[in-house]
Write a protein that holds these residues in place. Structure first.
Motif, PDB file in Angstrom:
ATOM      1  N   ARG A 114     -13.462   8.353  18.277  1.00 59.89           N
ATOM      2  CA  ARG A 114     -13.988   8.779  19.575  1.00 59.89           C
ATOM      3  C   ARG A 114     -15.293   8.073  19.948  1.00 59.89           C
ATOM      4  N   GLN A 115     -15.913   7.397  18.970  1.00 64.13           N
ATOM      5  CA  GLN A 115     -17.230   6.812  19.207  1.00 64.13           C
ATOM      6  C   GLN A 115     -17.136   5.439  19.854  1.00 64.13           C
ATOM      7  N   SER A 116     -18.219   5.061  20.484  1.00 62.43           N
ATOM      8  CA  SER A 116     -18.342   3.716  21.049  1.00 62.43           C
ATOM      9  C   SER A 116     -18.567   2.708  19.925  1.00 62.43           C
ATOM     10  N   GLY A 117     -18.084   1.485  20.155  1.00 62.02           N
ATOM     11  CA  GLY A 117     -18.315   0.410  19.196  1.00 62.02           C
ATOM     12  C   GLY A 117     -19.585  -0.359  19.471  1.00 62.02           C
ATOM     13  N   ASP A 118     -20.380   0.105  20.456  1.00 61.19           N
ATOM     14  CA  ASP A 118     -21.647  -0.562  20.773  1.00 61.19           C
ATOM     15  C   ASP A 118     -22.751  -0.080  19.838  1.00 61.19           C
ATOM     16  N   PRO A 119     -23.767  -0.908  19.608  1.00 62.58           N
ATOM     17  CA  PRO A 119     -24.887  -0.465  18.779  1.00 62.58           C
ATOM     18  C   PRO A 119     -25.596   0.730  19.419  1.00 62.58           C
ATOM     19  N   ILE A 120     -26.110   1.631  18.602  1.00 63.24           N
ATOM     20  CA  ILE A 120     -26.923   2.729  19.140  1.00 63.24           C
ATOM     21  C   ILE A 120     -28.221   2.144  19.676  1.00 63.24           C
ATOM     22  N   PRO A 121     -28.843   2.775  20.674  1.00 64.59           N
ATOM     23  CA  PRO A 121     -30.042   2.183  21.283  1.00 64.59           C
ATOM     24  C   PRO A 121     -31.283   2.244  20.408  1.00 64.59           C
ATOM     25  N   ASP A 122     -31.297   3.143  19.412  1.00 61.41           N
ATOM     26  CA  ASP A 122     -32.510   3.322  18.598  1.00 61.41           C
ATOM     27  C   ASP A 122     -32.257   2.922  17.143  1.00 61.41           C
ATOM     28  N   GLN A 123     -31.720   1.722  16.949  1.00 64.54           N
ATOM     29  CA  GLN A 123     -31.406   1.282  15.587  1.00 64.54           C
ATOM     30  C   GLN A 123     -32.659   1.228  14.710  1.00 64.54           C
ATOM     31  N   ALA A 124     -32.480   1.589  13.439  1.00 61.57           N
ATOM     32  CA  ALA A 124     -33.572   1.567  12.469  1.00 61.57           C
ATOM     33  C   ALA A 124     -32.974   1.420  11.084  1.00 61.57           C
ATOM     34  N   PRO A 125     -33.699   0.803  10.158  1.00 61.94           N
ATOM     35  CA  PRO A 125     -33.153   0.619   8.802  1.00 61.94           C
ATOM     36  C   PRO A 125     -33.003   1.951   8.073  1.00 61.94           C
ATOM     37  N   GLY A 126     -31.819   2.189   7.542  1.00 63.14           N
ATOM     38  CA  GLY A 126     -31.587   3.389   6.746  1.00 63.14           C
ATOM     39  C   GLY A 126     -31.858   3.134   5.277  1.00 63.14           C
ATOM     40  N   GLN A 127     -31.766   4.183   4.497  1.00 64.78           N
ATOM     41  CA  GLN A 127     -31.969   4.084   3.052  1.00 64.78           C
ATOM     42  C   GLN A 127     -30.949   4.981   2.358  1.00 64.78           C
ATOM     43  N   TYR A 128     -30.889   4.901   1.043  1.00 61.93           N
ATOM     44  CA  TYR A 128     -30.089   5.863   0.319  1.00 61.93           C
ATOM     45  C   TYR A 128     -30.903   6.470  -0.811  1.00 61.93           C
ATOM     46  N   MET A 129     -30.640   7.763  -1.047  1.00 59.68           N
ATOM     47  CA  MET A 129     -31.323   8.489  -2.117  1.00 59.68           C
ATOM     48  C   MET A 129     -30.299   8.775  -3.202  1.00 59.68           C
ATOM     49  N   LEU A 130     -30.474   8.112  -4.318  1.00 61.50           N
ATOM     50  CA  LEU A 130     -29.552   8.244  -5.433  1.00 61.50           C
ATOM     51  C   LEU A 130     -30.021   9.353  -6.368  1.00 61.50           C
ATOM     52  N   TYR A 131     -29.082  10.087  -6.892  1.00 62.93           N
ATOM     53  CA  TYR A 131     -29.394  11.122  -7.881  1.00 62.93           C
ATOM     54  C   TYR A 131     -29.039  10.604  -9.267  1.00 62.93           C
ATOM     55  N   SER A 132     -29.908  10.897 -10.214  1.00 64.73           N
ATOM     56  CA  SER A 132     -29.633  10.506 -11.595  1.00 64.73           C
ATOM     57  C   SER A 132     -28.339  11.158 -12.036  1.00 64.73           C
ATOM     58  N   SER A 133     -27.714  10.591 -13.057  1.00 62.56           N
ATOM     59  CA  SER A 133     -26.402  11.079 -13.478  1.00 62.56           C
ATOM     60  C   SER A 133     -26.464  12.391 -14.237  1.00 62.56           C
ATOM     61  N   GLY A 134     -27.657  12.938 -14.435  1.00 64.59           N
ATOM     62  CA  GLY A 134     -27.754  14.243 -15.062  1.00 64.59           C
ATOM     63  C   GLY A 134     -27.419  14.235 -16.537  1.00 64.59           C
ATOM     64  N   VAL A 184     -17.974  -3.463  13.816  1.00 64.39           N
ATOM     65  CA  VAL A 184     -17.539  -2.442  14.769  1.00 64.39           C
ATOM     66  C   VAL A 184     -17.521  -1.071  14.099  1.00 64.39           C
ATOM     67  N   TYR A 185     -16.984  -1.009  12.884  1.00 60.56           N
ATOM     68  CA  TYR A 185     -16.927   0.258  12.138  1.00 60.56           C
ATOM     69  C   TYR A 185     -18.341   0.818  11.962  1.00 60.56           C
ATOM     70  N   ALA A 186     -19.281  -0.028  11.548  1.00 60.99           N
ATOM     71  CA  ALA A 186     -20.644   0.441  11.319  1.00 60.99           C
ATOM     72  C   ALA A 186     -21.260   0.996  12.601  1.00 60.99           C
ATOM     73  N   ASN A 187     -20.991   0.361  13.728  1.00 66.36           N
ATOM     74  CA  ASN A 187     -21.488   0.879  15.003  1.00 66.36           C
ATOM     75  C   ASN A 187     -20.855   2.230  15.330  1.00 66.36           C
ATOM     76  N   HIS A 188     -19.554   2.346  15.118  1.00 61.44           N
ATOM     77  CA  HIS A 188     -18.871   3.630  15.319  1.00 61.44           C
ATOM     78  C   HIS A 188     -19.539   4.729  14.476  1.00 61.44           C
ATOM     79  N   PHE A 189     -19.829   4.395  13.217  1.00 60.02           N
ATOM     80  CA  PHE A 189     -20.387   5.428  12.337  1.00 60.02           C
ATOM     81  C   PHE A 189     -21.812   5.790  12.741  1.00 60.02           C
ATOM     82  N   ALA A 190     -22.611   4.815  13.126  1.00 62.36           N
ATOM     83  CA  ALA A 190     -23.967   5.125  13.596  1.00 62.36           C
ATOM     84  C   ALA A 190     -23.904   6.031  14.823  1.00 62.36           C
TER      85      ALA A 190
END
Length: 511
Positions: free
Chosen positions: A139-159, A32-38
Motif C-alpha cells: 500500500r505504500q509509495s515507492g518514493d523516498p520519505i521527505p525526512d530521510q535520516a540514517p537509522g541504526q540497529y541495537m543488537l542484544y547480546s546472545s545471553g 524500491v522495497y526500502a522506500n516502501h518500508f520507510a
C-alpha cells in the motif's frame, strides 16, 4: 558508497541471492522495497529514533528492511530466532519496541508475545487481515520519505552469561544517509574487499547477529552481491561457493569444524577457485582447525576479533597467523589495553582483562550498572575477554572472564580444553564448564557431542582422557564427561554455557 547510488548506476545488478531458493533481488528492486518500508514505518507512527524489532529467519525480506530503516532514522532491534517467547518479550519490552515484523515460522510464539506485549503492533509475512505484512507494504509509495535520516540497529547480546544486554550505539556522526560507514574502510583497507562491485559475498550465518548483519550491509555498500544461506549446512556451503562463484565469505569456527569433519570426497568435490577471502570470528579458532583450513583453502582465511559493541577490532591475515599461530591479530580500530583486577596495565605476555580505548563508546540500554561494570576508570571498555599481547603487539585470547572455572583455588580456562577436544576424530562439538563441587568449589565437566552418539560411553571417555592427558595437567582434566546428541549452540557460533551451568547447579541443589 550506498545501495541508493548502486540502484541509480546498476539497477539490474543482483543485491541479494537466496542460496537455497535462488531468488534474486536487484539493487533497483531493493531500493524500491526500502522506500516502501520507510513509508510503512512512518504510516505506523515510527519517527526518528523510534524502535521496531525484526524476528525473522534468513529471509528475502531481511536486508531490504534494514535499508528501509536506514532511511527512516529508526532503531532496528534484530531478535534471535532461537529465543523462547518470554526471552523475546524481555527484549521487546526492554527496547521499547513499537512494531514487530515477523513471519509465520514463529506462530508457536506469537500469541504469547502478543499477550505479554499488548500495546505493540505486529506485522507478519504471510499473515492475515490487518497483520499481513506484504499487503501493508504494497500500500505504500515507492518514493523516498521527505525526512530521510540514517537509522541504526541495537543488537542484544546472545545471553550466554545472563539476561541479554542491548548495545546502544553512539549517535551517527552525520545526518546524511549516504555518509561513509567506518566498516567500509575496514573492509577495503583491512580485509581487502573489492570496492568495484565485483564481490560475491556468502553469508552462512543468521542475519540477526552482529557479524552477518554488519558484513552483509558492508558488502552492499560496496555494490557486491550477497548470497544468503537460509541455514548452514557444510555440504551446501561448499556447493554454494561453487554455484555462485563466491569471492568473499564470513564464518565461525564451528562452521570450519563441521566442514573439516566431512568425508574427503564431500570436501574435495567442489570447485572453490573463485573464493579469494574468507573472514572468521565470533569465537577463538583452535590452532589445528585453523591450520587445516589454510591447508585446504589456501592462505585466504583472515580472522578478526570484535564485538557487538563496536568499540574495537583486531585483524590478522593468514600469512601473519602462520607466523603467530593462535593470534587474533593487531588492533585496526581502537587501542588495546591488558589490565589486572585492579585496572593496572600488564606487560607483554601476561594475561589480563582486555579493554578497548576509543573515541566512540556505546552503552548498554536501560542498564547503567552493566555499562559501568564494562568500563575502566580511564574510559576504556571491555567485552569481557581475557588475553595478552605479545612483544610485537599481536593479541592472543585466553577465554571469557565469565567462563573461568575456579577449582581448588586454581583458575582454569575452558577454551584450552575445548580446543583440544574438538580436534579428536570422534568429537563434533564440546563445551567445558564448571559445576558445583563440595570439595573444590567447582569441578571441570566436559559436555561432548560425539560424531556418532552410538559410540558415547565409557570407552569413548577413556579414549578422550588418554587423548587429553599429554597436554593437560591433572587439575584441568575433566572430572566428568557428559555425552549429548547436541549442544545449546547458536547458529552464529555462540555457545549457551549458561544453560549447561544452570542445569548442573539445579542438579547439585536437588542432590
Amino acid at each position: 558508497m550506498h545501495p541508493i547510488t548502486h540502484a541509480q548506476t546498476r539497477p539490474d545488478h543482483p543485491a541479494i541471492i537466496m542460496a537455497g531458493s535462488g531468488e534474486v533481488m536487484t539493487y533497483g528492486q531493493m531500493d524500491v522495497y526500502a522506500n516502501h518500508f520507510a513509508q510503512l514505518l512512518r504510516e505506523r507512527g515510527l519517527g526518528r529514533g523510534d524502535h521496531f524489532a525484526v524476528l525473522m529467519e534468513n529471509s528475502f525480506h531481511y536486508l531490504p528492511i534494514v535499508w528501509g530503516s536506514q532511511r527512516a532514522g529508526t532503531m532496528m532491534v534484530p531478535v534471535s530466532t532461537r529465543l523462547t517467547a518470554p526471552e523475546i518479550c524481555y527484549i521487546l519490552k526492554d527496547a521499547g519496541v513499537k512494531l514487530l515484523i515477523t513471519t509465520r515460522k514463529f506462530d508457536d510464539r506469537i500469541d504469547a508475545i502478543r499477550a505479554e506485549c499488548g500495546d505493540m503492533e505486529v506485522l507478519t509475512v504471510g499473515g492475515e487481515g490487518e497483520e499481513n505484512y506484504e499487503a501493508a507494504l504494497a500500500r505504500q509509495s515507492g518514493d523516498p520519505i521527505p525526512d530521510q535520516a540514517p537509522g541504526q540497529y541495537m543488537l542484544y547480546s546472545s545471553g550466554t552469561t545472563g539476561a541479554p544486554k542491548g548495545v546502544r550505539p553512539a549517535p551517527p556522526d552525520s545526518e546524511d544517509i549516504l555518509a561513509p560507514n567506518p566498516l567500509v574502510g575496514l573492509a577495503i583497507m583491512g580485509a581487502g574487499m573489492p570496492a568495484d562491485g565485483s564481490m560475491v559475498y556468502l553469508s552462512p550465518a543468521p542475519l540477526y547477529h552482529a557479524a552477518p548483519l554488519g558484513w552483509c550491509t558492508t558488502a552492499q555498500r560496496l555494490g557486491g552481491t550477497v548470497v544468503v544461506m537460509e541455514h548452514f549446512d557444510p555440504v551446501h556451503a561448499l556447493e554454494t561457493i561453487e554455484r555462485y562463484r563466491v569471492t568473499d565469505s564470513q564464518w565461525v569456527p564451528t562452521h570450519f569444524v563441521r566442514m573439516l569433519k566431512l568425508e574427503p570426497e564431500e570436501r574435495e568435490g567442489h570447485d572453490l577457485s573463485s573464493h579469494q577471502r574468507a573472514l572468521h570470528a565470533a569465537a577463538p579458532c583452535p590452532v589445528p582447525i585453523k591450520r587445516a583450513m589454510i591447508e585446504w583453502w589456501g592462505p585466504i582465511i583472515n580472522e578478526y576479533y570484535a564485538g557487538s559493541e563496536g568499540v574495537g577490532m583486531t585483524l590478522i591475515k593468514a600469512e601473519d597467523w602462520l607466523e603467530h599461530p593462535g593470534s587474533v591479530g593487531k588492533a585496526i580500530y581502537g587501542t588495546i589495553h591488558v589490565c589486572d583486577g585492579e585496572g593496572n596495565e600488564l606487560p607483554a605476555g601476561e594475561d589480563g582483562l582486555l579493554f578497548f580505548e576509543n573515541d566512540t563508546i556505546p552503552s548498554y540500554h536501560n542498564d547503567p550498572a552493566k555499562t559501568a561494570d564494562a568500563m575502566h576508570p580511564k574510559g576504556w571498555m571491555t567485552l569481557g575477554d581475557i588475553g595478552h599481547l605479545d612483544e610485537d603487539g599481536y593479541l592472543f585470547l585466553t577465554d571469557r572472564k565469565s567462563h573461568m572455572i575456579i577449582s581448588g583455588g586454581v583458575n582454569i580456562y575452558p577454551q584450552e580444553i575445548e580446543n583440544l577436544l574438538v580436534t579428536h576424530d570422534k568429537v563434533m562439538d564440546a563445551a567445558v564448564i564448571g559445576a558445583p563441587c563440595p570439595d573444590f568449589g567447582e569441578k571441570v565437566v566436559a559436555v561432548v557431542q560425539p560424531m556418532d552418539m552410538d559410540e558415547a560411553g565409557e570407552a569413548l571417555e577413556a579414549e578422550l582422557r588418554e587423548f587429553l592427558a599429554p597436554n593437560l595437567s591433572k587439575v584441568k582434566m575433566p572430572k566428568l564427561f557428559d555425552f549429548r546428541p547436541e549442544l545449546p549452540r547458536e547458529a552464529n557460533g555462540k555457545l549457551y554455557k549458561r544453560e549447561l551451568r544452570d542445569e548442573y547447579a539445579r542438579q547439585a541443589e536437588e542432590a
